[in-house]
Design a protein around this motif. Structure first.
Motif: not given
Length: 201
Positions: A155-172
């Motif tokens: 799960e941790k690996r998938v969560v990391q992937k989500i955070f790294m691959s979302l659009n910049r509008k999700y950065d905050a």
């Protein structure tokens, strides 16, 4: 199609030659729920009959009966077009292995498919115009396929992937989650739920 056991009907998903991986997952769950998965995955060994004790004979008889039950479920879970491929197999494992080899491929083929899926996972990114739900579904499909082909992905690996691959509008929002949540125990569903909630807000 369906088979009966102890006067209760066992509803089975029917495999017609398409979406084998999804069908296989459903069948595995069903066999586990009926305590029959070991007969599918491992089979059973028949000892030398001449040296068998009465207890061993009774145990073998029980195994043969359970295997026949599992084989009946498997036979009833394939379409009339697929059934001839397993009709001559006498054990559940033998029939299952026939389907695995034809529709999932040999070990070498599975390794190649897994390599492609790993590459897809690594390079997948959320498109600029893509909706969060659509991207979540697309990424989840890749992860599920990887698991089907034997990949152990946390799960941790998938969560990391989500955070790294979302659009910049999700950065905050990602920053808020990282600062306020325990990243070691944070699950995928929790992340997606938080993202949807904060984006609405």
């Amino acid at each position: 199609m369906a088979s009966s056991s102890n006067s209760s009907e066992i509803r089975v998903p029917i495999f017609n030659g398409e979406n084998f991986d999804l069908w296989m997952i459903k069948m595995r769950t069903m066999f586990i729920s009926h305590e029959l998965w070991s007969y599918v995955d491992e089979g059973y060994t028949v000892p030398e009959i001449e040296n068998m004790s009465i207890a061993q004979k009774l145990e073998l008889k029980k195994k043969i009966k359970k295997d026949a039950k599992a084989l009946g479920i498997l036979q009833n879970s394939v379409s009339e077009e697929i059934f001839p491929r397993i009709s001559n197999e006498e054990t559940t494992k033998a029939a299952w292995d026939v389907l695995l080899l034809e529709f999932k491929g040999s070990e070498k083929v599975r390794v190649v498919k897994l390599q492609y899926l790993r590459r897809d996972f690594e390079y997948t990114r959320m498109n600029e115009t893509e909706l969060l739900n659509d991207y979540s579904t697309r990424l989840t499909d890749i992860v599920n396929q990887m698991k089907t082909y034997g990949e152990s992905i946390t799960e941790k690996r998938v969560v990391q992937k989500i955070f790294m691959s979302l659009n910049r509008k999700y950065d905050a929002i990602i920053y808020i989650i990282e600062e306020t949540r325990d990243m070691e125990t944070l699950g995928v569903q929790d992340v997606m739920g938080t993202l949807r909630l904060l984006m609405r807000g």
